[in-house]
Design a protein around this motif. Structure first.
Motif, PDB file in Angstrom:
ATOM      1  N   LYS A  84      17.295  19.961   2.035  1.00  0.00           N
ATOM      2  CA  LYS A  84      18.082  18.798   2.440  1.00  0.00           C
ATOM      3  C   LYS A  84      17.238  17.759   3.161  1.00  0.00           C
ATOM      4  CE  LYS A  84      22.656  20.961   2.861  1.00  0.00           C
ATOM      5  NZ  LYS A  84      23.732  21.356   3.809  1.00  0.00           N
ATOM      6  N   GLU A  85      16.204  18.203   3.857  1.00  0.00           N
ATOM      7  CA  GLU A  85      15.363  17.272   4.605  1.00  0.00           C
ATOM      8  C   GLU A  85      14.541  16.422   3.643  1.00  0.00           C
ATOM      9  OE1 GLU A  85      13.095  19.804   7.098  1.00  0.00           O
ATOM     10  OE2 GLU A  85      14.608  19.929   8.664  1.00  0.00           O
ATOM     11  N   ASP A  86      14.410  15.172   3.934  1.00  0.00           N
ATOM     12  CA  ASP A  86      13.629  14.250   3.113  1.00  0.00           C
ATOM     13  C   ASP A  86      12.856  13.336   4.053  1.00  0.00           C
ATOM     14  OD1 ASP A  86      12.578  12.772   1.084  1.00  0.00           O
ATOM     15  OD2 ASP A  86      14.432  11.744   0.551  1.00  0.00           O
ATOM     16  N   HIS A  87      11.764  13.882   4.594  1.00  0.00           N
ATOM     17  CA  HIS A  87      11.003  13.159   5.609  1.00  0.00           C
ATOM     18  C   HIS A  87      10.252  11.982   4.999  1.00  0.00           C
ATOM     19  CE1 HIS A  87      11.823  16.043   8.754  1.00  0.00           C
ATOM     20  NE2 HIS A  87      11.454  17.038   7.968  1.00  0.00           N
ATOM     21  N   ALA A  88      10.221  10.909   5.724  1.00  0.00           N
ATOM     22  CA  ALA A  88       9.528   9.703   5.270  1.00  0.00           C
ATOM     23  C   ALA A  88       8.020   9.779   5.500  1.00  0.00           C
ATOM     24  CB  ALA A  88      10.092   8.474   5.971  1.00  0.00           C
ATOM     25  N   PHE A  89       7.576  10.676   6.395  1.00  0.00           N
ATOM     26  CA  PHE A  89       6.165  10.714   6.757  1.00  0.00           C
ATOM     27  C   PHE A  89       5.597  12.131   6.708  1.00  0.00           C
ATOM     28  CE2 PHE A  89       8.080   7.104   8.997  1.00  0.00           C
ATOM     29  CZ  PHE A  89       7.299   6.067   8.489  1.00  0.00           C
ATOM     30  N   GLU A  90       6.141  12.968   5.831  1.00  0.00           N
ATOM     31  CA  GLU A  90       5.636  14.331   5.668  1.00  0.00           C
ATOM     32  C   GLU A  90       5.577  14.674   4.186  1.00  0.00           C
ATOM     33  OE1 GLU A  90       7.557  17.412   7.863  1.00  0.00           O
ATOM     34  OE2 GLU A  90       7.767  16.212   9.675  1.00  0.00           O
ATOM     35  N   GLY A  91       4.545  15.441   3.811  1.00  0.00           N
ATOM     36  CA  GLY A  91       4.431  15.914   2.446  1.00  0.00           C
ATOM     37  C   GLY A  91       3.336  15.191   1.676  1.00  0.00           C
ATOM     38  N   VAL A  92       3.129  15.644   0.447  1.00  0.00           N
ATOM     39  CA  VAL A  92       2.070  15.117  -0.417  1.00  0.00           C
ATOM     40  C   VAL A  92       2.623  13.998  -1.291  1.00  0.00           C
ATOM     41  CG1 VAL A  92       0.432  15.671  -2.262  1.00  0.00           C
ATOM     42  CG2 VAL A  92       0.900  17.346  -0.461  1.00  0.00           C
ATOM     43  N   VAL A  93       1.864  12.911  -1.394  1.00  0.00           N
ATOM     44  CA  VAL A  93       2.179  11.821  -2.320  1.00  0.00           C
ATOM     45  C   VAL A  93       0.995  11.676  -3.272  1.00  0.00           C
ATOM     46  CG1 VAL A  93       2.707   9.376  -2.599  1.00  0.00           C
ATOM     47  CG2 VAL A  93       3.610  10.634  -0.631  1.00  0.00           C
ATOM     48  N   ARG A  94       1.253  11.873  -4.571  1.00  0.00           N
ATOM     49  CA  ARG A  94       0.198  11.810  -5.585  1.00  0.00           C
ATOM     50  C   ARG A  94       0.216  10.421  -6.222  1.00  0.00           C
ATOM     51  NH1 ARG A  94       2.626  16.238  -9.240  1.00  0.00           N
ATOM     52  NH2 ARG A  94       4.386  14.891  -8.713  1.00  0.00           N
ATOM     53  N   GLN A 115      -1.980   7.641  10.967  1.00  0.00           N
ATOM     54  CA  GLN A 115      -0.823   7.445  11.836  1.00  0.00           C
ATOM     55  C   GLN A 115       0.193   8.567  11.694  1.00  0.00           C
ATOM     56  OE1 GLN A 115      -2.813   4.982  13.238  1.00  0.00           O
ATOM     57  NE2 GLN A 115      -0.802   4.417  14.001  1.00  0.00           N
ATOM     58  N   HIS A 116       0.216   9.214  10.528  1.00  0.00           N
ATOM     59  CA  HIS A 116       1.203  10.266  10.241  1.00  0.00           C
ATOM     60  C   HIS A 116       0.469  11.443   9.607  1.00  0.00           C
ATOM     61  CE1 HIS A 116       4.316   7.262  11.053  1.00  0.00           C
ATOM     62  NE2 HIS A 116       3.636   6.455  10.275  1.00  0.00           N
ATOM     63  N   PRO A 117      -0.117  12.329  10.413  1.00  0.00           N
ATOM     64  CA  PRO A 117      -0.972  13.405   9.902  1.00  0.00           C
ATOM     65  C   PRO A 117      -0.278  14.374   8.938  1.00  0.00           C
ATOM     66  CG  PRO A 117      -1.274  13.122  12.263  1.00  0.00           C
ATOM     67  CD  PRO A 117      -0.100  12.280  11.879  1.00  0.00           C
ATOM     68  N   LYS A 118       1.037  14.452   8.960  1.00  0.00           N
ATOM     69  CA  LYS A 118       1.731  15.343   8.034  1.00  0.00           C
ATOM     70  C   LYS A 118       1.923  14.720   6.650  1.00  0.00           C
ATOM     71  CE  LYS A 118       4.210  18.083  11.481  1.00  0.00           C
ATOM     72  NZ  LYS A 118       5.536  18.579  11.943  1.00  0.00           N
ATOM     73  N   LEU A 119       1.554  13.458   6.524  1.00  0.00           N
ATOM     74  CA  LEU A 119       1.579  12.781   5.233  1.00  0.00           C
ATOM     75  C   LEU A 119       0.214  12.964   4.578  1.00  0.00           C
ATOM     76  CD1 LEU A 119       3.245  10.862   3.361  1.00  0.00           C
ATOM     77  CD2 LEU A 119       2.088   8.976   4.523  1.00  0.00           C
ATOM     78  N   VAL A 120       0.197  13.463   3.346  1.00  0.00           N
ATOM     79  CA  VAL A 120      -1.059  13.749   2.645  1.00  0.00           C
ATOM     80  C   VAL A 120      -1.137  12.863   1.403  1.00  0.00           C
ATOM     81  CG1 VAL A 120      -2.446  15.498   1.480  1.00  0.00           C
ATOM     82  CG2 VAL A 120      -1.044  16.128   3.466  1.00  0.00           C
ATOM     83  N   ILE A 121      -2.193  12.065   1.305  1.00  0.00           N
ATOM     84  CA  ILE A 121      -2.384  11.164   0.173  1.00  0.00           C
ATOM     85  C   ILE A 121      -3.341  11.806  -0.825  1.00  0.00           C
ATOM     86  CG2 ILE A 121      -3.052   8.863  -0.572  1.00  0.00           C
ATOM     87  CD1 ILE A 121      -0.686   8.826   1.302  1.00  0.00           C
ATOM     88  N   ASP A 122      -2.830  12.108  -2.024  1.00  0.00           N
ATOM     89  CA  ASP A 122      -3.654  12.587  -3.143  1.00  0.00           C
ATOM     90  C   ASP A 122      -3.961  11.360  -3.999  1.00  0.00           C
ATOM     91  OD1 ASP A 122      -4.529  13.549  -5.647  1.00  0.00           O
ATOM     92  OD2 ASP A 122      -3.456  15.428  -5.396  1.00  0.00           O
ATOM     93  N   TYR A 123      -5.191  10.839  -3.877  1.00  0.00           N
ATOM     94  CA  TYR A 123      -5.530   9.487  -4.364  1.00  0.00           C
ATOM     95  C   TYR A 123      -6.581   9.592  -5.456  1.00  0.00           C
ATOM     96  CZ  TYR A 123      -6.039   4.420  -3.390  1.00  0.00           C
ATOM     97  OH  TYR A 123      -6.034   3.048  -3.446  1.00  0.00           O
ATOM     98  N   ARG A 124      -6.248   9.083  -6.652  1.00  0.00           N
ATOM     99  CA  ARG A 124      -7.177   9.223  -7.772  1.00  0.00           C
ATOM    100  C   ARG A 124      -7.328   7.912  -8.532  1.00  0.00           C
ATOM    101  NH1 ARG A 124      -6.730  15.416  -9.488  1.00  0.00           N
ATOM    102  NH2 ARG A 124      -5.828  16.172  -7.533  1.00  0.00           N
ATOM    103  N   PHE A 125      -8.559   7.657  -8.970  1.00  0.00           N
ATOM    104  CA  PHE A 125      -8.850   6.491  -9.798  1.00  0.00           C
ATOM    105  C   PHE A 125      -8.789   6.909 -11.259  1.00  0.00           C
ATOM    106  CE2 PHE A 125     -10.688   5.614  -5.717  1.00  0.00           C
ATOM    107  CZ  PHE A 125     -10.598   4.239  -5.556  1.00  0.00           C
ATOM    108  N   ALA A 126      -8.225   6.040 -12.108  1.00  0.00           N
ATOM    109  CA  ALA A 126      -8.094   6.379 -13.524  1.00  0.00           C
ATOM    110  C   ALA A 126      -7.798   5.122 -14.327  1.00  0.00           C
ATOM    111  CB  ALA A 126      -6.984   7.408 -13.733  1.00  0.00           C
ATOM    112  N   PRO A 127      -8.106   5.132 -15.635  1.00  0.00           N
ATOM    113  CA  PRO A 127      -7.732   4.003 -16.498  1.00  0.00           C
ATOM    114  C   PRO A 127      -6.228   4.019 -16.788  1.00  0.00           C
ATOM    115  CG  PRO A 127      -8.789   5.726 -17.786  1.00  0.00           C
ATOM    116  CD  PRO A 127      -8.909   6.138 -16.343  1.00  0.00           C
ATOM    117  N   ASN A 128      -5.744   2.905 -17.314  1.00  0.00           N
ATOM    118  CA  ASN A 128      -4.308   2.756 -17.557  1.00  0.00           C
ATOM    119  C   ASN A 128      -3.721   3.876 -18.407  1.00  0.00           C
ATOM    120  OD1 ASN A 128      -3.794   0.318 -16.125  1.00  0.00           O
ATOM    121  ND2 ASN A 128      -4.747  -0.851 -17.770  1.00  0.00           N
ATOM    122  N   SER A 129      -4.414   4.266 -19.469  1.00  0.00           N
ATOM    123  CA  SER A 129      -3.874   5.274 -20.383  1.00  0.00           C
ATOM    124  C   SER A 129      -3.668   6.610 -19.690  1.00  0.00           C
ATOM    125  CB  SER A 129      -4.797   5.448 -21.595  1.00  0.00           C
ATOM    126  OG  SER A 129      -6.107   5.811 -21.175  1.00  0.00           O
TER     127      SER A 129
END
Length: 301
Positions: A84-94, A115-129
């Motif tokens: 039920k919880e849907d935190h705005a600043f916790e969890g992984v965002v790909r 600013q929000h250590p429980k927020l994890v950014i999975d950040y990748r570079f890639a072409p459009n396709s």
């Protein structure tokens, strides 16, 4: 499989020690509680209670069931709460992005994570396709693309415009067609496409990037301007990539060398921009943490 609703009724009865009060706590009838206990006993083939008028004691099977069921009910309750919880600043965002806008946004999203250590950014570079495919396969939460998508599973919205710039070595003031031919082209994965858009709109002689001598190639967005800065050739890049390179130079070079000596950007008479699109999976709702990253990204585009 044991019905967890029956288990909850059983555990509550053991803890309250009274059928009527158990029914009140669970918002049931007393007969409903009795029915749940009876169904458990039928399924397990063992009596769970020894009834003594309005009171009862647990059988050995009842004691074992209560000990185990209490942990199960607690675990289910915790699971329900987490779902039920849907935190705005916790969890992984790909997230996936093309190189230029990726360079622009990465420092800002890292700051958001600081600013929000429980927020994890999975950040990748890639072409459009690759980005389009990752969105459709649910491998990422959001993707930025510089071309629209016709894929049935990909929902896109235009979110920004990114200007294309002609970039030459620093000693070129207003390069004409002959100078570009002499200088030669530093190519990259989108080089022909970008050159076609910008040069085609500003130089009547332009037909294709193959008209220029190829003086180098790099598929790393942060390195494309290195050969340009050394005088090897010119290129066409989105403004975010140029800005990142200039900032890097400014931070790394000694004061005796001015960044303007190394590269020069040219905004031509007919400016051309690429549209930047935000893509998400059409069938997937976005949790709050993903919306947080989207809103932060939009601030800097």
């Amino acid at each position: 499989m044991i019905n967890p609703v029956y288990l909850r009724s059983f555990c509550t009865l053991v803890e309250v020690e009274h059928f009527t009060r158990t029914a009140e706590r669970l918002h049931m009838t007393q007969s409903g509680v009795s029915q749940h206990i009876h169904k458990l006993e039928e399924q397990l083939g063992r009596p769970l209670l020894i009834r003594q008028g309005k009171r009862f004691t647990l059988t050995d099977a009842g004691e074992l069931l209560y000990k185990e069921a209490r942990e199960i009910i607690l675990s289910l309750s915790n699971l329900e709460q987490r779902v039920k919880e849907d935190h705005a600043f916790e969890g992984v965002v790909r997230i996936m992005l093309p190189g230029s806008v990726g360079l622009k946004l990465y420092p800002h999203l890292l700051y958001l994570q600081q600013q929000h250590p429980k927020l994890v950014i999975d950040y990748r570079f890639a072409p459009n396709s690759d980005i389009e495919k990752a969105i459709s396969n649910n491998d990422i939460d959001i993707g930025f693309m510089t071309s629209p998508s016709n894929h049935a599973d990909v929902n896109i919205n235009a979110v920004a415009e990114e200007e294309l710039l002609l970039v030459t070595p620093g000693n070129f003031l207003t390069p004409d067609w002959e100078q570009l031919l002499e200088l030669g082209f530093i190519d990259h994965p989108d080089g022909a496409y970008h050159a076609g858009l910008l040069l085609g709109a500003n130089y009547p002689e332009f037909q294709h990037s193959n008209q220029f001598k190829k003086k180098g190639f790099s598929n790393q967005i942060s390195l494309i301007l290195e050969p340009v800065s050394r005088g090897f050739g010119f290129t066409v890049l989105p403004a975010f990539a140029v800005e990142n390179f200039q900032n890097t130079l400014q931070n790394s070079l000694k004061n005796t060398i001015q960044k303007s000596q190394l590269i020069k950007t040219h905004r031509l008479s007919n400016p051309i921009s690429e549209t930047l699109y935000l893509g998400t999976n059409r069938s997937k709702s976005l949790p709050n943490r993903v919306n947080t990253v989207i809103e932060e990204a939009k601030k800097w585009l």
